[in-house]
Design a protein around this motif. Structure first.
Motif, PDB file in Angstrom:
ATOM      1  N   ILE A 249      49.547 -23.411 -22.858  1.00 27.40           N
ATOM      2  CA  ILE A 249      48.570 -23.389 -21.760  1.00 27.40           C
ATOM      3  C   ILE A 249      47.228 -23.859 -22.306  1.00 27.40           C
ATOM      4  CG2 ILE A 249      47.225 -21.836 -20.269  1.00 27.40           C
ATOM      5  CD1 ILE A 249      49.749 -20.187 -19.891  1.00 27.40           C
ATOM      6  N   ASP A 250      46.533 -24.626 -21.513  1.00 23.69           N
ATOM      7  CA  ASP A 250      45.263 -25.208 -21.938  1.00 23.69           C
ATOM      8  C   ASP A 250      44.187 -24.121 -22.049  1.00 23.69           C
ATOM      9  OD1 ASP A 250      42.965 -26.642 -22.362  1.00 23.69           O
ATOM     10  OD2 ASP A 250      43.343 -28.113 -20.784  1.00 23.69           O
ATOM     11  N   PRO A 251      43.715 -23.776 -23.254  1.00 20.45           N
ATOM     12  CA  PRO A 251      42.687 -22.738 -23.387  1.00 20.45           C
ATOM     13  C   PRO A 251      41.356 -23.151 -22.786  1.00 20.45           C
ATOM     14  CG  PRO A 251      43.076 -23.797 -25.499  1.00 20.45           C
ATOM     15  CD  PRO A 251      44.116 -24.303 -24.567  1.00 20.45           C
ATOM     16  N   ALA A 252      41.071 -24.449 -22.802  1.00 20.45           N
ATOM     17  CA  ALA A 252      39.811 -24.915 -22.223  1.00 20.45           C
ATOM     18  C   ALA A 252      39.762 -24.614 -20.731  1.00 20.45           C
ATOM     19  CB  ALA A 252      39.643 -26.416 -22.461  1.00 20.45           C
ATOM     20  N   GLU A 253      40.877 -24.826 -20.050  1.00 16.35           N
ATOM     21  CA  GLU A 253      40.942 -24.544 -18.615  1.00 16.35           C
ATOM     22  C   GLU A 253      40.776 -23.055 -18.344  1.00 16.35           C
ATOM     23  OE1 GLU A 253      43.948 -25.614 -14.990  1.00 16.35           O
ATOM     24  OE2 GLU A 253      44.818 -24.702 -16.777  1.00 16.35           O
ATOM     25  N   VAL A 254      41.456 -22.224 -19.151  1.00 16.71           N
ATOM     26  CA  VAL A 254      41.397 -20.774 -18.950  1.00 16.71           C
ATOM     27  C   VAL A 254      39.994 -20.242 -19.217  1.00 16.71           C
ATOM     28  CG1 VAL A 254      42.309 -18.552 -19.692  1.00 16.71           C
ATOM     29  CG2 VAL A 254      43.839 -20.522 -19.493  1.00 16.71           C
ATOM     30  N   VAL A 255      39.391 -20.681 -20.311  1.00 15.28           N
ATOM     31  CA  VAL A 255      38.039 -20.216 -20.652  1.00 15.28           C
ATOM     32  C   VAL A 255      37.039 -20.672 -19.598  1.00 15.28           C
ATOM     33  CG1 VAL A 255      36.150 -20.498 -22.301  1.00 15.28           C
ATOM     34  CG2 VAL A 255      38.459 -20.015 -23.123  1.00 15.28           C
ATOM     35  N   ARG A 256      37.157 -21.913 -19.160  1.00 20.15           N
ATOM     36  CA  ARG A 256      36.241 -22.419 -18.142  1.00 20.15           C
ATOM     37  C   ARG A 256      36.354 -21.607 -16.854  1.00 20.15           C
ATOM     38  NH1 ARG A 256      37.628 -27.205 -18.593  1.00 20.15           N
ATOM     39  NH2 ARG A 256      39.249 -27.283 -16.980  1.00 20.15           N
ATOM     40  N   ALA A 257      37.570 -21.303 -16.441  1.00 19.82           N
ATOM     41  CA  ALA A 257      37.764 -20.514 -15.215  1.00 19.82           C
ATOM     42  C   ALA A 257      37.263 -19.085 -15.397  1.00 19.82           C
ATOM     43  CB  ALA A 257      39.243 -20.516 -14.836  1.00 19.82           C
ATOM     44  N   HIS A 266      30.526 -14.492 -21.381  1.00 24.74           N
ATOM     45  CA  HIS A 266      30.564 -15.947 -21.544  1.00 24.74           C
ATOM     46  C   HIS A 266      31.358 -16.224 -22.809  1.00 24.74           C
ATOM     47  CE1 HIS A 266      29.440 -20.107 -20.959  1.00 24.74           C
ATOM     48  NE2 HIS A 266      29.255 -20.168 -22.279  1.00 24.74           N
ATOM     49  N   ILE A 267      32.595 -16.586 -22.650  1.00 21.74           N
ATOM     50  CA  ILE A 267      33.488 -16.835 -23.781  1.00 21.74           C
ATOM     51  C   ILE A 267      33.188 -18.228 -24.339  1.00 21.74           C
ATOM     52  CG2 ILE A 267      35.887 -16.991 -24.526  1.00 21.74           C
ATOM     53  CD1 ILE A 267      36.590 -15.338 -21.991  1.00 21.74           C
ATOM     54  N   PRO A 268      32.966 -18.344 -25.637  1.00 23.45           N
ATOM     55  CA  PRO A 268      32.739 -19.679 -26.205  1.00 23.45           C
ATOM     56  C   PRO A 268      34.007 -20.526 -26.150  1.00 23.45           C
ATOM     57  CG  PRO A 268      32.115 -17.933 -27.752  1.00 23.45           C
ATOM     58  CD  PRO A 268      32.903 -17.292 -26.650  1.00 23.45           C
ATOM     59  N   SER A 269      33.847 -21.813 -26.322  1.00 24.41           N
ATOM     60  CA  SER A 269      35.000 -22.696 -26.431  1.00 24.41           C
ATOM     61  C   SER A 269      35.656 -22.511 -27.791  1.00 24.41           C
ATOM     62  CB  SER A 269      34.577 -24.158 -26.268  1.00 24.41           C
ATOM     63  OG  SER A 269      34.077 -24.392 -24.969  1.00 24.41           O
ATOM     64  N   PRO A 270      36.985 -22.573 -27.849  1.00 25.07           N
ATOM     65  CA  PRO A 270      37.657 -22.539 -29.152  1.00 25.07           C
ATOM     66  C   PRO A 270      37.269 -23.756 -29.987  1.00 25.07           C
ATOM     67  CG  PRO A 270      39.196 -22.133 -27.353  1.00 25.07           C
ATOM     68  CD  PRO A 270      37.934 -22.620 -26.731  1.00 25.07           C
ATOM     69  N   SER A 271      37.530 -23.686 -31.275  1.00 24.87           N
ATOM     70  CA  SER A 271      37.152 -24.767 -32.184  1.00 24.87           C
ATOM     71  C   SER A 271      38.205 -24.905 -33.275  1.00 24.87           C
ATOM     72  CB  SER A 271      35.788 -24.478 -32.815  1.00 24.87           C
ATOM     73  OG  SER A 271      35.884 -23.369 -33.707  1.00 24.87           O
ATOM     74  N   PRO A 272      38.198 -26.025 -33.987  1.00 26.54           N
ATOM     75  CA  PRO A 272      39.182 -26.216 -35.061  1.00 26.54           C
ATOM     76  C   PRO A 272      38.831 -25.478 -36.346  1.00 26.54           C
ATOM     77  CG  PRO A 272      37.811 -28.157 -34.877  1.00 26.54           C
ATOM     78  CD  PRO A 272      37.421 -27.249 -33.739  1.00 26.54           C
ATOM     79  N   GLY A 273      37.970 -24.487 -36.237  1.00 24.73           N
ATOM     80  CA  GLY A 273      37.572 -23.709 -37.397  1.00 24.73           C
ATOM     81  C   GLY A 273      36.080 -23.469 -37.387  1.00 24.73           C
ATOM     82  N   VAL A 274      35.651 -22.395 -38.015  1.00 20.33           N
ATOM     83  CA  VAL A 274      34.226 -22.067 -38.119  1.00 20.33           C
ATOM     84  C   VAL A 274      33.815 -22.291 -39.571  1.00 20.33           C
ATOM     85  CG1 VAL A 274      32.484 -20.267 -37.894  1.00 20.33           C
ATOM     86  CG2 VAL A 274      34.366 -20.401 -36.255  1.00 20.33           C
ATOM     87  N   GLY A 275      32.965 -23.277 -39.793  1.00 20.39           N
ATOM     88  CA  GLY A 275      32.605 -23.650 -41.148  1.00 20.39           C
ATOM     89  C   GLY A 275      31.134 -23.447 -41.440  1.00 20.39           C
ATOM     90  N   ALA A 437      38.724 -35.108 -20.931  1.00 18.83           N
ATOM     91  CA  ALA A 437      39.690 -34.522 -20.001  1.00 18.83           C
ATOM     92  C   ALA A 437      41.088 -35.037 -20.312  1.00 18.83           C
ATOM     93  CB  ALA A 437      39.317 -34.871 -18.564  1.00 18.83           C
ATOM     94  N   PRO A 438      42.091 -34.143 -20.282  1.00 14.99           N
ATOM     95  CA  PRO A 438      43.474 -34.566 -20.598  1.00 14.99           C
ATOM     96  C   PRO A 438      43.961 -35.727 -19.732  1.00 14.99           C
ATOM     97  CG  PRO A 438      43.318 -32.175 -20.551  1.00 14.99           C
ATOM     98  CD  PRO A 438      42.003 -32.690 -20.074  1.00 14.99           C
ATOM     99  N   GLY A 453      45.627 -25.307 -27.927  1.00  7.24           N
ATOM    100  CA  GLY A 453      46.636 -24.455 -27.325  1.00  7.24           C
ATOM    101  C   GLY A 453      47.613 -25.178 -26.424  1.00  7.24           C
ATOM    102  N   PHE A 454      47.321 -26.418 -26.136  1.00  6.69           N
ATOM    103  CA  PHE A 454      48.123 -27.153 -25.154  1.00  6.69           C
ATOM    104  C   PHE A 454      48.388 -28.567 -25.660  1.00  6.69           C
ATOM    105  CE2 PHE A 454      47.877 -30.212 -21.574  1.00  6.69           C
ATOM    106  CZ  PHE A 454      49.073 -29.888 -20.953  1.00  6.69           C
ATOM    107  N   SER A 455      49.607 -29.015 -25.478  1.00  6.00           N
ATOM    108  CA  SER A 455      49.936 -30.392 -25.833  1.00  6.00           C
ATOM    109  C   SER A 455      50.942 -30.944 -24.833  1.00  6.00           C
ATOM    110  CB  SER A 455      50.518 -30.475 -27.243  1.00  6.00           C
ATOM    111  OG  SER A 455      50.823 -31.818 -27.569  1.00  6.00           O
ATOM    112  N   THR A 456      50.735 -32.187 -24.429  1.00  2.00           N
ATOM    113  CA  THR A 456      51.633 -32.788 -23.440  1.00  2.00           C
ATOM    114  C   THR A 456      52.964 -33.209 -24.048  1.00  2.00           C
ATOM    115  OG1 THR A 456      50.622 -34.957 -23.810  1.00  2.00           O
ATOM    116  CG2 THR A 456      49.742 -33.616 -22.009  1.00  2.00           C
TER     117      THR A 456
END
Length: 469
Positions: A249-257, A266-275, A437-438, A453-456
């Motif tokens: 499931i697309d986390p960006a869509e869920v967080v945005r909603a 206000h949930i932040p957007s996920p990221s490929p790591g916190v550096g 956008a996908p 979290g989501f891949s076509t």
């Protein structure tokens, strides 16, 4: 701190002389602080023992990217700002400790060796009335239990009687440090009231607001709380992405909603790591500070562990895609966009960058990597076994996948998808930052879209490869 009033030729008292400030450590913290204090009218002495660093600085060239820094360095170098390699002949009224406190890879305990060395140096040159400010991020109690005893022993002076001590955390963000040094309130914790007063007077011409706290330890905790809060918050967002991954499931869509017009979070957007240098180590410094306490900060520990998982998650998704399309890793090419640990505001800092960990994972599988970053030098990218390209379009050329690792505004504002036709088919456009956008990706025949979290290319019902239309 000597603020001596003199008498002018008219017989009226002249304005007091501003104290001379000596800053130990001219890295991201110390150098930006040096030029801002010089810009505010202080005479500043910088001490930087690193040969490479001082060589560039003496030429007026910062060895890291920071907007506006080069101009201020050139403006004040040799005038209000003097730089030395050693503190042997330094004489000042204020001594600022701005050296690094790295955390060990194995035990995750902080190394205070640089702080100890500087404290010993200050003890040899400090005089009565001087002020010492610790600005490095340290475990709670370091100012009182380590810095002060070393200076007292080395100098023969007594804190609170002969010299004064304060802790003032640095809380600016790389890429916008010069602006934030003036805008963000300065927290000050003093050994005593005189220490607090002297430090407040020093910062008044520089910052917009000063917030005093009651103890040195309170000020030390402020920095640790600020950075740990951000790390835990990002860790929560990244855990949501890992949960979504299990459902495809697309986390960006869920967080945005979840965020839209909802006032209580206000949930932040996920990221490929916190550096970066701070967020990767400060939670461990907080954990170290509480090692003998009855309460163990479980949320702090778990948030850091989740963030550390993300780079392996990114690499695994790319490897899984290659496996799904039957492409052996040694025959694969992946384009990597962004090597700095963050892109907004922009920096060239690759310390603890998630990109570097992803690169290490992929190189173990002998994947050919092509890299681009608008700020990081090509020589640095090449030094990590990646072929650098100057034009972002070349990172798409003949690749099986392209992954956006750094959220550069330049990537967000560019029409990167126009280069998708240069990729092999089937290919994957991996967008962990959700910059595109996908459906726009899927307009390109044979191209798949993926985020954290989501891949076509995954059928969530049976987890098998799905051909792109």
């Amino acid at each position: 701190m000597n603020t001596v009033a003199t008498t002018s030729q008219t017989g009226r008292p002249a304005k007091p002389h501003k104290p001379v400030i000596c800053i130990f450590g001219l890295g991201y913290v110390g150098l930006t602080m040096s030029v801002i204090f010089a810009e505010s009218g202080y005479h500043v002495i910088g001490v930087e023992p690193r040969k490479r660093g001082i060589g560039q600085l003496l030429k007026g060239q910062p060895y890291f990217h920071e907007k506006g820094l080069k101009e201020l360095l050139k403006k004040h170098l040799g005038k209000r700002l003097t730089i030395y390699k050693e503190p042997d002949h330094v004489s000042a009224d204020v001594y600022v400790v701005a050296v690094g406190t790295p955390v060990s890879n194995d035990t995750k305990s902080p190394d205070l060796g640089f702080v100890k060395t500087v404290a010993q140096s200050i003890g040899k040159i400090i005089k009565r009335g001087d002020l010492v400010i610790l600005r490095s991020t340290v475990p709670v109690g370091t100012s009182r239990n380590l810095l002060i005893p070393i200076i007292e022993k080395s100098s023969g002076l007594t804190v609170g009687e002969d010299f004064y001590v304060a802790f003032t955390p640095e809380r600016v963000v790389e890429g916008n440090a010069l602006k934030e040094l003036r805008l963000i309130p300065q927290i000050i914790g003093g050994f005593d009231q005189t220490s607090l007063t002297k430090t407040t007077e020093l910062f008044k011409p520089v910052v917009s607001k000063i917030i005093p706290v009651s103890t040195l330890e309170s000020a030390e905790l402020v920095k640790l709380f600020n950075n740990t809060f951000r790390d835990v918050l990002f860790g929560f967002a990244n855990e949501l992405a890992l949960i979504c991954d299990g459902f495809n499931i697309d986390p960006a869509e869920v967080v945005r909603a979840a965020n839209e017009d909802y006032l209580r979070s206000h949930i932040p957007s996920p990221s490929p790591g916190v550096g970066g240098y701070c967020l990767t180590k400060d939670p461990f410094i907080l954990l170290y500070s509480t090692r003998n306490h009855p309460h163990h900060p479980d949320i702090v520990f778990h948030g850091r562990k989740v963030n550390e998982k993300m780079t392996r998650h990114v690499a695994d998704r790319l490897l899984n895609f290659l496996s799904a399309i039957g492409r052996p890793p040694r025959q694969a090419r992946i384009g990597i966009l962004g090597f700095a640990f963050k892109g907004h505001p922009e920096t060239a800092d690759i310390r603890f960058s998630p990109t570097m960990e992803v690169v290490d994972f992929l190189r173990r599988h002998r994947i050919q990597l092509i890299g681009h970053d608008p700020i990081v030098a090509s020589s640095i990218i090449r030094a990590h076994g990646v072929r650098p390209v100057k034009n972002v379009a070349d990172a798409f050329d003949g690749t099986d996948g392209v992954v956006i690792m750094t959220n550069h505004l330049r990537y967000r504002n560019a029409d990167l998808l126009k280069f998708a036709e240069k990729m092999r088919r089937p290919g994957i456009f991996f967008d962990p930052w959700h910059l595109f956008a996908p459906h726009k990706v899927l307009q390109h025949e044979g191209l798949h879209y993926s985020n954290l979290g989501f891949s076509t290319h995954i059928n969530s019902a049976n987890n098998h490869f799905v051909k792109s239309k």
